[in-house]
Motif scaffolding. Structure first.
Motif, short mmCIF file in Angstrom:
data_model
loop_
_atom_site.label_atom_id
_atom_site.label_comp_id
_atom_site.label_asym_id
_atom_site.label_seq_id
_atom_site.Cartn_x
_atom_site.Cartn_y
_atom_site.Cartn_z
N ALA A 1 28.88 12.72 18.72
CA ALA A 1 29.30 14.11 18.56
C ALA A 1 28.41 15.03 19.37
CB ALA A 1 29.27 14.50 17.09
N GLY A 2 27.14 14.64 19.55
CA GLY A 2 26.24 15.46 20.36
C GLY A 2 26.64 15.52 21.82
N TYR A 3 27.40 14.51 22.28
CA TYR A 3 27.87 14.52 23.67
C TYR A 3 28.89 15.63 23.92
CZ TYR A 3 25.63 9.96 24.24
OH TYR A 3 24.73 8.93 24.30
N ARG B 1 30.29 12.38 28.62
CA ARG B 1 30.05 11.02 28.16
C ARG B 1 31.19 10.50 27.29
NH1 ARG B 1 24.66 9.47 28.07
NH2 ARG B 1 25.50 7.48 27.34
N VAL B 2 32.04 11.40 26.80
CA VAL B 2 33.13 10.99 25.90
C VAL B 2 34.43 11.65 26.35
CG1 VAL B 2 31.63 10.62 23.91
CG2 VAL B 2 32.58 12.88 24.31
N SER B 3 35.53 11.05 25.99
CA SER B 3 36.85 11.63 26.28
C SER B 3 37.05 12.84 25.39
CB SER B 3 37.95 10.60 26.02
OG SER B 3 37.79 9.49 26.89
N SER B 4 37.35 13.98 26.00
CA SER B 4 37.43 15.23 25.24
C SER B 4 38.11 16.29 26.11
CB SER B 4 36.04 15.68 24.81
OG SER B 4 35.20 15.79 25.96
N TYR B 5 38.19 17.48 25.53
CA TYR B 5 38.72 18.64 26.25
C TYR B 5 37.61 19.69 26.34
CZ TYR B 5 43.37 16.69 25.59
OH TYR B 5 44.48 15.87 25.62
N ILE B 6 37.59 20.43 27.45
CA ILE B 6 36.60 21.49 27.60
C ILE B 6 36.98 22.65 26.70
CG2 ILE B 6 35.56 23.14 29.20
CD1 ILE B 6 35.96 21.16 31.43
N LEU C 1 32.50 20.82 24.40
CA LEU C 1 33.73 20.03 24.44
C LEU C 1 34.24 19.87 23.01
CD1 LEU C 1 32.49 17.22 26.88
CD2 LEU C 1 33.51 19.44 27.47
N GLU C 2 35.51 19.50 22.90
CA GLU C 2 36.06 19.23 21.57
C GLU C 2 36.83 17.92 21.58
OE1 GLU C 2 38.64 22.32 20.35
OE2 GLU C 2 39.87 22.31 22.16
N ALA C 3 36.57 17.13 20.52
CA ALA C 3 37.25 15.85 20.31
C ALA C 3 37.34 15.65 18.80
CB ALA C 3 36.50 14.71 20.98
N PRO C 4 38.47 15.98 18.17
CA PRO C 4 38.60 15.92 16.70
C PRO C 4 38.23 14.57 16.10
CG PRO C 4 40.47 17.04 17.68
CD PRO C 4 39.69 16.45 18.82
N GLU C 5 38.54 13.48 16.83
CA GLU C 5 38.24 12.16 16.27
C GLU C 5 36.75 11.94 16.12
OE1 GLU C 5 38.87 11.71 20.75
OE2 GLU C 5 39.70 12.86 19.07
N LEU C 6 35.95 12.50 17.01
CA LEU C 6 34.50 12.35 16.91
C LEU C 6 33.96 13.18 15.74
CD1 LEU C 6 33.36 12.44 20.64
CD2 LEU C 6 33.74 10.46 19.17
N THR C 7 34.51 14.33 15.53
CA THR C 7 34.09 15.15 14.39
C THR C 7 34.43 14.47 13.07
OG1 THR C 7 34.49 17.12 15.74
CG2 THR C 7 34.26 17.44 13.37
N SER C 8 35.62 13.87 13.01
CA SER C 8 36.02 13.15 11.80
C SER C 8 35.13 11.94 11.56
CB SER C 8 37.48 12.71 11.90
OG SER C 8 38.33 13.83 12.05
N ALA C 9 34.81 11.23 12.64
CA ALA C 9 33.94 10.05 12.49
C ALA C 9 32.57 10.45 11.99
CB ALA C 9 33.84 9.34 13.84
#
Length: 374
Positions: A177-179, A76-81, A101-109
């Motif tokens: 972040a749950g995505y 559902r979000v742009s990320s890396y596996i 998945l990991e997306a640092p910007e979502l964790t920061s948000a």
């Protein structure tokens, strides 16, 4: 010479006398013993009654098995596996974690939203306490001005709204972040795994391949198209048998659970779905099946033995017996079942027809008949 001639005449005379005596003896009372043949008695024709019944037969139709539920798993979000917790062929249960998945910007948000929520809650707690103190003090006349009390109340109300906004912002960031955790939507089997850890994924067409494909196998759908002519014979909850080439000679069963209630103009057929239990996962989605569909006519039809129908170049008929005479009734043939054939014509149930039709019998010919034993 004269002696020989006299001898010959005497022999000839004796022979003639003997013949006359033999013929005379035959003409006496011995004639009473001469046997004459009696006329042959005509054998009666076997007749049977015309029977009425609802014709039931099995219609063989091709169908295709499919999963009861199937889905492609996209992010559902742009990320890396980051990690994969399932692979092709793995059974999964509903809610099971499939990938991280990991997306640092979502964790920061999410961290920022959490901090803002805590700050707004602290501010609201302080302003609410200040308002309550002023409210208690205002009970003493002249201790607190009405303006100060109103300002304190407005500040507490404003801070409460900031808390509600901060909570909504935090919930939205938490959901995003749950995505990053992909779970199975239902119990099934992973039939495809297209990507590996480290792959960049995202919505909006950033990757054309799903991460996983999941199919439910313990319950399948069997789809088939029923010709328009037999649509009226199909009923919900009827049991249906079918076979697949993988298991020759073995018959599986299912229940008709869905009717399209619409005939497709391009094929003149109605789509139906049959639910098929598959507890041992022996059947597979995509298998072709040969379905034996029972169909029954809406109204009663007439049946006679197959041998009763006479077919010539000019006509097809049965020989009905009316008042001891033959009545040739034209008919049209229908379905055959168990030696009986469906007929359409000027007949009714209970009419009597010859069990074995005969082209030599003419109309109105008198016939001796008897009811045939079944």
């Amino acid at each position: 010479m004269n002696t020989a001639h006299s001898f010959f005449q005497s022999i000839l005379g004796a022979c003639l006398l003997t013949s006359v005596s033999f013929l005379a003896s035959c003409g006496n009372g011995d004639t009473k013993e001469v046997v004459t043949e009696a006329p042959v008695k005509e054998m009666p024709y076997d007749v049977v009654p015309v029977t009425g019944a609802q014709p039931t037969r099995s219609l063989s139709l091709p169908g295709e098995l499919d999963s009861y539920y199937q889905t492609d798993i996209y992010p559902r979000v742009s990320s890396y596996i980051k990690r994969l917790h399932a692979d092709i062929g793995d059974p999964v249960r509903a809610g099971q974690l499939l990938a991280e998945l990991e997306a640092p910007e979502l964790t920061s948000a999410l961290s920022e939203a959490s901090s803002q929520l805590k700050a707004s809650q602290a501010s609201y707690s302080s302003s609410r306490a200040a308002y309550h103190r002023l409210l208690v003090t205002s009970r003493t006349a002249g201790a607190v001005s009405p303006l100060n009390l109103e300002q304190a109340h407005a500040k507490a109300l404003s801070d409460s709204l900031l808390v509600a906004a901060g909570r909504a912002h935090y919930e939205a960031a938490s959901q995003m972040a749950g995505y990053l955790r992909i779970t199975a939507p239902f119990a099934g089997v992973v039939t495809e795994r297209n990507l590996a850890p480290g792959a960049f994924v995202g919505p909006g067409g950033q990757t054309a391949l799903p991460i996983f494909k999941i199919r439910q196998l313990n319950r399948l759908r069997l789809r088939l198209a029923v010709p328009e002519a037999y649509v009226g014979s199909i009923h919900l909850h009827d049991s249906v048998g079918f076979m697949v080439r993988t298991f020759p000679g073995e018959t599986f069963t299912g229940i008709i659970n869905r009717l399209a209630n619409s005939v497709r103009p391009e094929t003149r057929s109605e789509q139906i779905e049959i639910d098929v239990p598959n507890p041992k996962n022996r059947l597979r989605p995509g298998m072709f099946a040969t379905v034996s569909l029972p169909v029954t006519a809406a109204k009663s039809s007439l049946f006679v033995p197959r041998s009763s129908v006479v077919s010539t170049a000019e006509r097809t008929y049965v020989i009905r017996i009316v008042n001891g005479r033959a009545d040739l009734v034209d008919v049209q043939k229908g379905d055959e079942s168990g030696g009986q054939i469906q007929v359409f014509g000027s007949l009714k149930a209970g009419d009597v027809v010859l069990k074995a039709g005969n082209e030599e019998i003419t109309n109105e010919e008198p016939l001796q008949v008897e009811l045939a034993s079944r």
